[in-house]
Design an enzyme around this catalytic site. Structure first.
Site, PDB file in Angstrom:
ATOM      1  N   GLY A  63      58.630 -12.048  85.452  1.00 35.32           N
ATOM      2  CA  GLY A  63      57.309 -12.340  84.895  1.00 35.32           C
ATOM      3  C   GLY A  63      56.156 -12.071  85.849  1.00 35.32           C
ATOM      4  N   THR A  64      55.054 -12.737  85.580  1.00 37.85           N
ATOM      5  CA  THR A  64      53.851 -12.587  86.406  1.00 37.85           C
ATOM      6  C   THR A  64      54.155 -13.009  87.831  1.00 37.85           C
ATOM      7  OG1 THR A  64      52.503 -13.135  84.479  1.00 37.85           O
ATOM      8  CG2 THR A  64      51.450 -13.335  86.632  1.00 37.85           C
TER       9      THR A  64
ATOM     10  N   VAL B 250      41.730 -20.390  92.678  1.00 40.70           N
ATOM     11  CA  VAL B 250      42.941 -20.277  93.495  1.00 40.70           C
ATOM     12  C   VAL B 250      43.316 -18.815  93.764  1.00 40.70           C
ATOM     13  CG1 VAL B 250      45.399 -20.845  93.499  1.00 40.70           C
ATOM     14  CG2 VAL B 250      43.756 -22.459  92.574  1.00 40.70           C
TER      15      VAL B 250
ATOM     16  N   ARG C 236      43.046 -17.169  83.157  1.00 41.90           N
ATOM     17  CA  ARG C 236      44.086 -16.455  82.419  1.00 41.90           C
ATOM     18  C   ARG C 236      44.129 -16.931  80.975  1.00 41.90           C
ATOM     19  NH1 ARG C 236      47.271 -13.522  85.650  1.00 41.90           N
ATOM     20  NH2 ARG C 236      49.046 -13.597  84.233  1.00 41.90           N
TER      21      ARG C 236
ATOM     22  N   HIS D 215      59.041 -34.681 116.661  1.00 48.53           N
ATOM     23  CA  HIS D 215      57.882 -34.371 117.497  1.00 48.53           C
ATOM     24  C   HIS D 215      58.176 -33.148 118.346  1.00 48.53           C
ATOM     25  CE1 HIS D 215      54.347 -34.965 119.965  1.00 48.53           C
ATOM     26  NE2 HIS D 215      55.119 -34.750 121.020  1.00 48.53           N
TER      27      HIS D 215
HETATM   28  C1  LIG Z   1      47.912 -13.413  91.761  1.00 49.10           C
HETATM   29  C2  LIG Z   1      48.658 -14.638  91.305  1.00 49.10           C
HETATM   30  C3  LIG Z   1      49.233 -15.453  92.247  1.00 49.10           C
HETATM   31  C4  LIG Z   1      49.938 -16.573  91.835  1.00 49.10           C
HETATM   32  N1  LIG Z   1      50.492 -17.366  92.794  1.00 49.10           N
HETATM   33  C5  LIG Z   1      51.165 -18.468  92.425  1.00 49.10           C
HETATM   34  C6  LIG Z   1      51.793 -19.275  93.403  1.00 49.10           C
HETATM   35  O1  LIG Z   1      51.744 -18.986  94.600  1.00 49.10           O
HETATM   36  N2  LIG Z   1      52.472 -20.383  92.974  1.00 49.10           N
HETATM   37  C7  LIG Z   1      52.545 -20.717  91.655  1.00 49.10           C
HETATM   38  O2  LIG Z   1      53.156 -21.733  91.331  1.00 49.10           O
HETATM   39  N3  LIG Z   1      51.973 -19.958  90.708  1.00 49.10           N
HETATM   40  C8  LIG Z   1      51.293 -18.839  91.063  1.00 49.10           C
HETATM   41  N4  LIG Z   1      50.742 -18.053  90.091  1.00 49.10           N
HETATM   42  C9  LIG Z   1      50.893 -18.458  88.680  1.00 49.10           C
HETATM   43  C10 LIG Z   1      52.273 -18.076  88.165  1.00 49.10           C
HETATM   44  O3  LIG Z   1      52.485 -16.695  88.329  1.00 49.10           O
HETATM   45  C11 LIG Z   1      52.406 -18.458  86.698  1.00 49.10           C
HETATM   46  O4  LIG Z   1      52.066 -19.812  86.528  1.00 49.10           O
HETATM   47  C12 LIG Z   1      53.828 -18.248  86.207  1.00 49.10           C
HETATM   48  O5  LIG Z   1      54.229 -16.905  86.353  1.00 49.10           O
HETATM   49  C13 LIG Z   1      53.967 -18.671  84.738  1.00 49.10           C
HETATM   50  O6  LIG Z   1      55.274 -18.466  84.323  1.00 49.10           O
HETATM   51  P1  LIG Z   1      55.627 -18.168  82.785  1.00 49.10           P
HETATM   52  O7  LIG Z   1      57.102 -18.016  82.742  1.00 49.10           O
HETATM   53  O8  LIG Z   1      54.984 -19.160  81.925  1.00 49.10           O
HETATM   54  O9  LIG Z   1      54.917 -16.788  82.439  1.00 49.10           O
HETATM   55  P2  LIG Z   1      54.965 -15.350  83.098  1.00 49.10           P
HETATM   56  O10 LIG Z   1      55.400 -15.399  84.508  1.00 49.10           O
HETATM   57  O11 LIG Z   1      53.662 -14.724  82.797  1.00 49.10           O
HETATM   58  O12 LIG Z   1      56.118 -14.617  82.317  1.00 49.10           O
HETATM   59  C14 LIG Z   1      56.013 -14.326  80.968  1.00 49.10           C
HETATM   60  C15 LIG Z   1      56.864 -13.132  80.662  1.00 49.10           C
HETATM   61  O13 LIG Z   1      56.940 -12.980  79.253  1.00 49.10           O
HETATM   62  C16 LIG Z   1      56.934 -11.603  78.956  1.00 49.10           C
HETATM   63  N5  LIG Z   1      56.477 -11.465  77.569  1.00 49.10           N
HETATM   64  C17 LIG Z   1      55.277 -11.759  77.049  1.00 49.10           C
HETATM   65  N6  LIG Z   1      55.277 -11.558  75.726  1.00 49.10           N
HETATM   66  C18 LIG Z   1      56.517 -11.122  75.398  1.00 49.10           C
HETATM   67  C19 LIG Z   1      57.146 -10.760  74.190  1.00 49.10           C
HETATM   68  N7  LIG Z   1      56.503 -10.826  73.034  1.00 49.10           N
HETATM   69  N8  LIG Z   1      58.426 -10.357  74.235  1.00 49.10           N
HETATM   70  C20 LIG Z   1      59.103 -10.294  75.396  1.00 49.10           C
HETATM   71  N9  LIG Z   1      58.552 -10.640  76.575  1.00 49.10           N
HETATM   72  C21 LIG Z   1      57.283 -11.054  76.569  1.00 49.10           C
HETATM   73  C22 LIG Z   1      55.984 -10.995  79.978  1.00 49.10           C
HETATM   74  O14 LIG Z   1      56.273  -9.616  80.146  1.00 49.10           O
HETATM   75  C23 LIG Z   1      56.326 -11.821  81.215  1.00 49.10           C
HETATM   76  O15 LIG Z   1      57.316 -11.188  81.986  1.00 49.10           O
HETATM   77  C24 LIG Z   1      50.052 -16.895  90.463  1.00 49.10           C
HETATM   78  C25 LIG Z   1      49.485 -16.051  89.510  1.00 49.10           C
HETATM   79  C26 LIG Z   1      48.805 -14.933  89.915  1.00 49.10           C
HETATM   80  C27 LIG Z   1      48.225 -14.031  88.876  1.00 49.10           C
END
Ligand SMILES: Cc1cc2nc3c(=O)[nH]c(=O)nc-3n(C[C@H](O)[C@H](O)[C@H](O)COP(=O)(O)OP(=O)(O)OC[C@H]3O[C@@H](n4cnc5c(N)ncnc54)[C@H](O)[C@@H]3O)c2cc1C
Length: 471
Positions: free
Chosen positions: A42-43, A184, A273, A442
């Site tokens: 994912g992201t 952030v 986001r 320490h």
């Molecule tokens: C630059 C940046 C830095 C970050 N740093 C941190 C950090 O250090 N620590 C932290 O805790 N969080 C961090 N985050 C936030 C974190 O990335 C997100 O909170 C987290 O990825 C959310 O997880 P998720 O599984 O909900 O969604 P996502 O990680 O967004 O995953 C969702 C997935 O669903 C897939 N998808 C979407 N729609 C469909 C569909 N219809 N069919 C099939 N697949 C689909 C997408 O392709 C994606 O791979 C950061 C975010 C960014 C942008």
């Protein structure tokens, strides 16, 4: 005739919410499928947590090399190869992606590489490169995450700009960057680009950067980022952007009403986001603002459909998404589980870092809790001084009567690694007295947590002595 495959649980989205949910569902013995349209992880893995931390490690090393000059450790002149940095970032991502794939295979989870659409009646359509497939699901977990939200800024349509989705793969190190958004993510990129010697300017509409965090931590970070040469404009409202011969200009009005014209070769828009909802467009799910509405069991308004992670809003952190994924998987598998957000560590990966957990002083007061605050500065830590990292503090917010720790804010080097101790105390409803009794190694910077607790206990004792004299 193609037989439609049936699953106990189908997870849509393979980020930290989705793949953790799928792994947990499989551990509970459920026949599970995971649908991911893009890359596993994912992201977080591909465009978020991991690439940013890989680049930040480069930033840390650059800063250390520069600092070392003053300590009598000289190297030749510093050269930077962005292509090698990018390759290392890609290698780290590939390796972790492979790890997730391996775990899913080990869990006997069917992974569909395609775009999932959840239809009424437990049917999920998957659009793959080889055509459409349909699977049946007794339960569905929606974990489709979020995408950068781009505000309607005048002129943005005709300007080449980046978001966190594209910035990791720009071809060269920019000479100058304007970052719209001092939250952030914005401050992380500001740190990365400043260490790569770009001129960085941050424009933030609120009256301070990282506005959702502790005010003192925000003030500290502002000072530290400015020390790196980063320009910060708070209370600044962007009016328009334009581009001439590759130079982007951001026109904004600052807090005093003065118009500013900020130029850079790179423009990063980092203003929050928005949830990815198209997978559930046919379901008519109840929403909580723009996000999918869920209860504490991660159930949506439709029976047998759960949602977790960024798509439900709230914390929008990877570890929150994973915790929600486990809860959803437990409930979808027939067990009963509820999410508990009491202990949610929050980390800001700048140099130095910010980390916090629990309530701030203001939030506690709003809830009618009588609180005290104890702060210990890193300047009093032998380890921080010997490491040449004397800036920072650990602040404990505790309940006045019993000393229960209800919040901790840390600012300084390595604090994102240290916040878990504070989290553990809070999880176990620990008190400052217990923290003050626990032997800490320490010299470590984690002693600042111990020292703050010792001071808090001493003040509580003095307070009760005074009270007994009065009595
Ligand atoms: C630059 C940046 C830095 C970050 N740093 C941190 C950090 O250090 N620590 C932290 O805790 N969080 C961090 N985050 C936030 C974190 O990335 C997100 O909170 C987290 O990825 C959310 O997880 P998720 O599984 O909900 O969604 P996502 O990680 O967004 O995953 C969702 C997935 O669903 C897939 N998808 C979407 N729609 C469909 C569909 N219809 N069919 C099939 N697949 C689909 C997408 O392709 C994606 O791979 C950061 C975010 C960014 C942008």
């Amino acid at each position: 005739m193609i037989m439609t495959k049936s699953y106990d649980i189908v997870v849509v989205g393979g980020g930290p919410g989705g793949y953790v949910a799928a792994l947990h569902a499989a551990e509970l013995g459920k026949k599970t499928a995971l649908i991911e349209a893009d890359f596993l992880g994912g992201t977080c893995l591909n465009r978020g947590c991991i690439p940013s931390k890989t680049y930040l490690k480069h930033s840390e090393i650059i800063e250390q090399i520069e600092k070392a000059k003053d300590w009598g450790i000289e190297t030749g002149s510093l050269t930077l190869s962005f292509s090698k940095m990018k390759k290392r970032k890609d290698d780290v991502i590939q390796r972790l992606r492979g790890g997730i794939g391996f775990l899913l295979k080990q869990g006997k989870i069917d992974v569909y590489n395609g775009y999932g659409s959840v239809l009424p009646g437990g049917v999920v359509k998957v659009k793959t490169a080889d055509g459409d497939e349909t699977v049946k699901a007794a339960k569905v977990i929606v974990a489709t995450g979020s995408t950068p939200a781009v505000p309607p800024i005048a002129g943005l349509d005709s300007v080449q700009f980046d978001t966190s989705d594209t910035i990791f793969d720009i071809p060269d190190i920019p000479k100058s960057v304007v970052i719209i958004g001092g939250g952030v993510i914005g401050v992380e990129f500001a740190t990365i680009f400043a260490s790569l010697k770009a001129q960085v300017t941050v424009v933030e509409a609120a009256d301070r950067i990282i506005p959702t965090e502790d005010a003192e931590a925000s003030k500290f970070l502002t000072k530290m980022l400015k020390k790196k040469g980063i320009k910060i404009h708070t209370g600044a409202k962007v009016q328009k952007v334009q581009e001439t011969d590759g130079v982007k200009t951001v026109v904004c009005v600052d807090a005093k009403g003065k118009e500013l014209s900020l130029e850079a070769d790179t423009l990063l828009v980092s203003t929050g986001r928005r949830p990815n909802l198209s997978a559930v467009a046919e379901l008519n799910l109840e929403q909580n603002g723009p996000f999918i509405k869920v209860n504490e069991k991660m159930e949506t308004s439709l029976p047998n459909v759960y949602a977790v992670g960024d798509v439900i809003g709230g914390w929008q952190l990877a570890h929150a998404a994973s915790a929600e994924g486990v809860v959803a998987a437990n409930n979808a598998a027939g067990e009963t589980d509820q999410i508990d957000y009491k202990v949610m560590p929050r980390c800001i990966y700048t140099l130095p870092e910010i980390a916090s957990v629990g309530l701030s002083e203001d939030e506690a007061k709003k809830q009618g809790i009588e609180v005290r605050v104890e702060k210990f500065d890193f300047a009093g830590s032998g380890k921080a001084l010997s490491a040449g990292e004397p800036e920072g503090f650990t602040k404990i917010i505790y309940e006045a009567k019993y000393g229960e720790i209800i919040g901790v804010v840390m600012a300084g080097s390595h604090v994102t690694e240290m916040i878990s101790e504070a989290s553990a105390f809070m999880y176990l409803e620990g008190t400052v007295e217990e923290a003050a009794k626990m032997i800490h190694p320490h010299p470590t910077i984690s002693e600042t947590f111990f020292e703050a607790a010792v001071n808090a206990v001493n003040k509580m004792r003095e307070g009760s002595k005074k009270n007994s004299l009065v009595g």
